[in-house]
Design a protein around this motif. Structure first.
Motif, PDB file in Angstrom:
ATOM      1  N   TYR A   1      42.131  42.016  45.885  1.00 35.80           N
ATOM      2  CA  TYR A   1      42.918  41.816  44.660  1.00 35.80           C
ATOM      3  C   TYR A   1      42.852  40.349  44.260  1.00 35.80           C
ATOM      4  O   TYR A   1      42.522  39.477  45.082  1.00 35.80           O
ATOM      5  CB  TYR A   1      44.387  42.245  44.867  1.00 35.80           C
ATOM      6  N   ALA A   2      43.159  40.091  42.991  1.00 36.90           N
ATOM      7  CA  ALA A   2      43.161  38.695  42.516  1.00 36.90           C
ATOM      8  C   ALA A   2      44.458  38.405  41.784  1.00 36.90           C
ATOM      9  O   ALA A   2      44.920  39.214  40.971  1.00 36.90           O
ATOM     10  CB  ALA A   2      42.001  38.465  41.553  1.00 36.90           C
TER      11      ALA A   2
ATOM     12  N   LEU B   1      46.587  36.702  38.857  1.00 40.20           N
ATOM     13  CA  LEU B   1      46.359  36.166  37.516  1.00 40.20           C
ATOM     14  C   LEU B   1      47.642  35.463  37.094  1.00 40.20           C
ATOM     15  O   LEU B   1      48.656  36.105  36.784  1.00 40.20           O
ATOM     16  CB  LEU B   1      46.005  37.314  36.546  1.00 40.20           C
TER      17      LEU B   1
ATOM     18  N   GLU C   1      40.579  35.093  30.806  1.00 37.86           N
ATOM     19  CA  GLU C   1      40.764  35.148  32.268  1.00 37.86           C
ATOM     20  C   GLU C   1      40.269  36.497  32.810  1.00 37.86           C
ATOM     21  O   GLU C   1      39.620  36.562  33.851  1.00 37.86           O
ATOM     22  CB  GLU C   1      42.250  34.983  32.615  1.00 37.86           C
TER      23      GLU C   1
ATOM     24  N   LEU D   1      37.612  37.620  35.849  1.00 36.03           N
ATOM     25  CA  LEU D   1      37.992  38.473  36.993  1.00 36.03           C
ATOM     26  C   LEU D   1      37.124  39.731  37.048  1.00 36.03           C
ATOM     27  O   LEU D   1      36.735  40.185  38.134  1.00 36.03           O
ATOM     28  CB  LEU D   1      39.480  38.854  36.907  1.00 36.03           C
ATOM     29  N   LYS D   2      36.814  40.293  35.884  1.00 39.05           N
ATOM     30  CA  LYS D   2      35.960  41.493  35.866  1.00 39.05           C
ATOM     31  C   LYS D   2      34.554  41.156  36.342  1.00 39.05           C
ATOM     32  O   LYS D   2      33.928  41.921  37.059  1.00 39.05           O
ATOM     33  CB  LYS D   2      35.924  42.112  34.460  1.00 39.05           C
TER      34      LYS D   2
ATOM     35  N   TYR E   1      36.764  42.499  40.189  1.00 45.00           N
ATOM     36  CA  TYR E   1      38.131  42.945  40.495  1.00 45.00           C
ATOM     37  C   TYR E   1      38.577  44.156  39.676  1.00 45.00           C
ATOM     38  O   TYR E   1      38.316  44.242  38.480  1.00 45.00           O
ATOM     39  CB  TYR E   1      39.125  41.798  40.276  1.00 45.00           C
TER      40      TYR E   1
ATOM     41  N   VAL F   1      44.690  43.651  39.889  1.00 43.22           N
ATOM     42  CA  VAL F   1      45.151  42.327  39.470  1.00 43.22           C
ATOM     43  C   VAL F   1      46.648  42.185  39.775  1.00 43.22           C
ATOM     44  O   VAL F   1      47.413  43.140  39.637  1.00 43.22           O
ATOM     45  CB  VAL F   1      44.842  42.100  37.966  1.00 43.22           C
TER      46      VAL F   1
ATOM     47  N   SER G   1      43.107  38.518  48.977  1.00 45.74           N
ATOM     48  CA  SER G   1      42.669  37.953  47.699  1.00 45.74           C
ATOM     49  C   SER G   1      41.499  37.015  47.989  1.00 45.74           C
ATOM     50  O   SER G   1      41.294  36.619  49.138  1.00 45.74           O
ATOM     51  CB  SER G   1      43.813  37.188  47.030  1.00 45.74           C
TER      52      SER G   1
ATOM     53  N   SER H   1      40.912  32.795  44.417  1.00 43.66           N
ATOM     54  CA  SER H   1      42.147  32.721  43.617  1.00 43.66           C
ATOM     55  C   SER H   1      42.365  31.361  42.962  1.00 43.66           C
ATOM     56  O   SER H   1      42.048  30.322  43.529  1.00 43.66           O
ATOM     57  CB  SER H   1      43.352  32.982  44.517  1.00 43.66           C
TER      58      SER H   1
ATOM     59  N   TYR I   1      41.149  30.319  35.865  1.00 49.28           N
ATOM     60  CA  TYR I   1      39.804  30.902  35.975  1.00 49.28           C
ATOM     61  C   TYR I   1      38.896  30.439  34.841  1.00 49.28           C
ATOM     62  O   TYR I   1      37.700  30.623  34.892  1.00 49.28           O
ATOM     63  CB  TYR I   1      39.882  32.433  35.968  1.00 49.28           C
TER      64      TYR I   1
END
Ligand code: SF4
Length: 377
Positions: free
Chosen positions: A76-77, A79, A113, A117-118, A122, A125, A318, A321, A328
């Motif tokens: 997971y990340a 945000l 952002e 992440l994509k 990920y 989120v 994570s 991060s 990001y």
């Protein structure tokens, strides 16, 4: 009945004394008994008497984790959406009295952002903000969840505690998980660390998992900030809280995190240091006590430590991060909530997991999985 009713029956000093009086025989009993471990067993497992049993604890914890979760780690990340905050917390870079530039991401910035992440792969989120109801209140979160839902299969949140109805409205938008850490269950110390703002209400925070359970959330995350008080006593109260919640809201899943106090600009040194061996002891104790609970480890911990504890009981991690809003993409200069220790990219973490024989899992949950298709006759 709420957890607060049960909590009133606990006395910090009595719990602490009882943990520190556990013996090697108590630890052996907790390790090798058949069936479920009790809270008394948990006390033995986190006690100083368990330190010489660390190797045995690690083996049992590993076996129990593989039996229940296989050799997988869910990725997971975080945000960070905003660093605005109306609370003073002595240990946090976002504290209201910290004179820093405040940022709340708008939809366009959030989309930027999300794109990063994509790109990293990920699907899960974790939305994080300071506690600022006026700027990042329920209506803001509804809009953000609506924006994110098409892009992620699992949306978690670590923001201010809310009322049951507010949680229900966010769950209806697609919220899956809420993390709400008590920080410390020591009421007097809690007051010292939270002198101003809504977070100073110990009781309201303590009742939050109850409100989430009543709102039928999919998963609740518990924990304390390790370093504020005696970690053994605090973590015993997390275990007691977990046990109560599992019995009361049995359809909800649970996770535990064990963040250690990290440096930040102007930061507070830990009152109680927890070394790496003690953190390993705690991870194993949680796993041996409860085979269902998910255990999550963030990038607060070092590269070396994270590599070594993969096999001991961790189920969620994570990677890559950023703990500042816009981190990001553009706003590299905005203040971090805490310093990251493991700076490896998600791809590097995934590679490390594979080398250890583990599979990184990016998608573990889909809201549709919870519904049974009606039969057409
Ligand atoms: S811990 Fe949370 S509530 Fe406290 S100052 Fe930091 S962001 Fe605000």
């Amino acid at each position: 009945m709420l957890f607060t009713d049960l909590f009133e029956q606990y006395h910090w000093d009595n719990i602490k004394d009882s943990i520190y009086q556990k013996t090697a025989a108590d630890v052996r009993h907790a390790l090798y008994k058949s069936g479920k471990r009790t809270l008394e067993d948990f006390k033995a497992l986190v006690s100083p008497a368990a330190v010489p049993f660390l190797e045995e604890m690690a083996q049992i914890s590993h076996q129990l984790t593989v039996q229940r979760f296989g050799k997988t780690i869910q990725m997971y990340a975080p945000l960070y959406l905003s660093n605005e905050c109306q609370n003073i917390c002595t240990y946090c870079g976002f504290s209201m009295d910290n004179k820093v530039k405040r940022i709340t991401l708008n939809p366009k910035q959030i989309e930027q952002e999300v794109a990063v992440l994509k790109e990293m792969g990920y699907e899960h989120v974790l939305l994080v903000t300071g506690e600022a109801n006026r700027t990042v209140g329920v209506e803001y979160f509804k809009k953000v969840i609506r924006l994110l839902r098409p892009h992620f299969s699992h949306i978690s949140m670590e923001v201010q505690p809310m009322d049951q109805e507010e949680y229900e409205s966010l769950i209806a938008e697609g919220l899956d998980t809420v993390l709400v850490y008590q920080e410390t269950y020591h009421q007097e110390d809690y007051k010292k660390h939270h002198p101003k703002g809504r977070k100073s209400n110990f009781q309201y925070r303590l009742e939050t998992p109850d409100r989430l359970g009543k709102a039928h959330i999919h998963k609740i995350g518990l924990g304390v900030l390790i370093g504020l008080e005696d970690w053994r006593t605090d973590c015993f109260l997390v275990a007691a809280h977990l046990q109560y919640l599992e019995k009361t809201y049995w359809q909800t899943k649970y996770s535990i995190s064990f963040p250690r106090l990290r440096p930040f600009s102007g930061g507070l040194p830990p009152k109680v240091e927890m070394n790496d061996r003690e953190l390993v002891q705690l991870i194993c104790a949680y796993r041996i006590f409860n085979q269902e609970v998910e255990l999550s480890l963030s990038t607060r911990e070092s590269e070396v430590f994270r590599n070594h504890v993969i096999k001991l009981g961790i189920t969620h991690m994570s990677a890559g991060s950023k703990t500042n809003p816009g981190g990001y993409t553009a706003e590299e200069e905005s203040l971090e909530q805490f310093e990251i220790s493991d700076e490896r990219s998600p791809a590097e973490i995934a590679e490390m997991l594979k080398i250890q024989g583990y599979e990184p899992v990016w998608k573990d949950w889909e809201i549709g999985y919870s519904f049974v298709e009606p039969l057409t006759l």
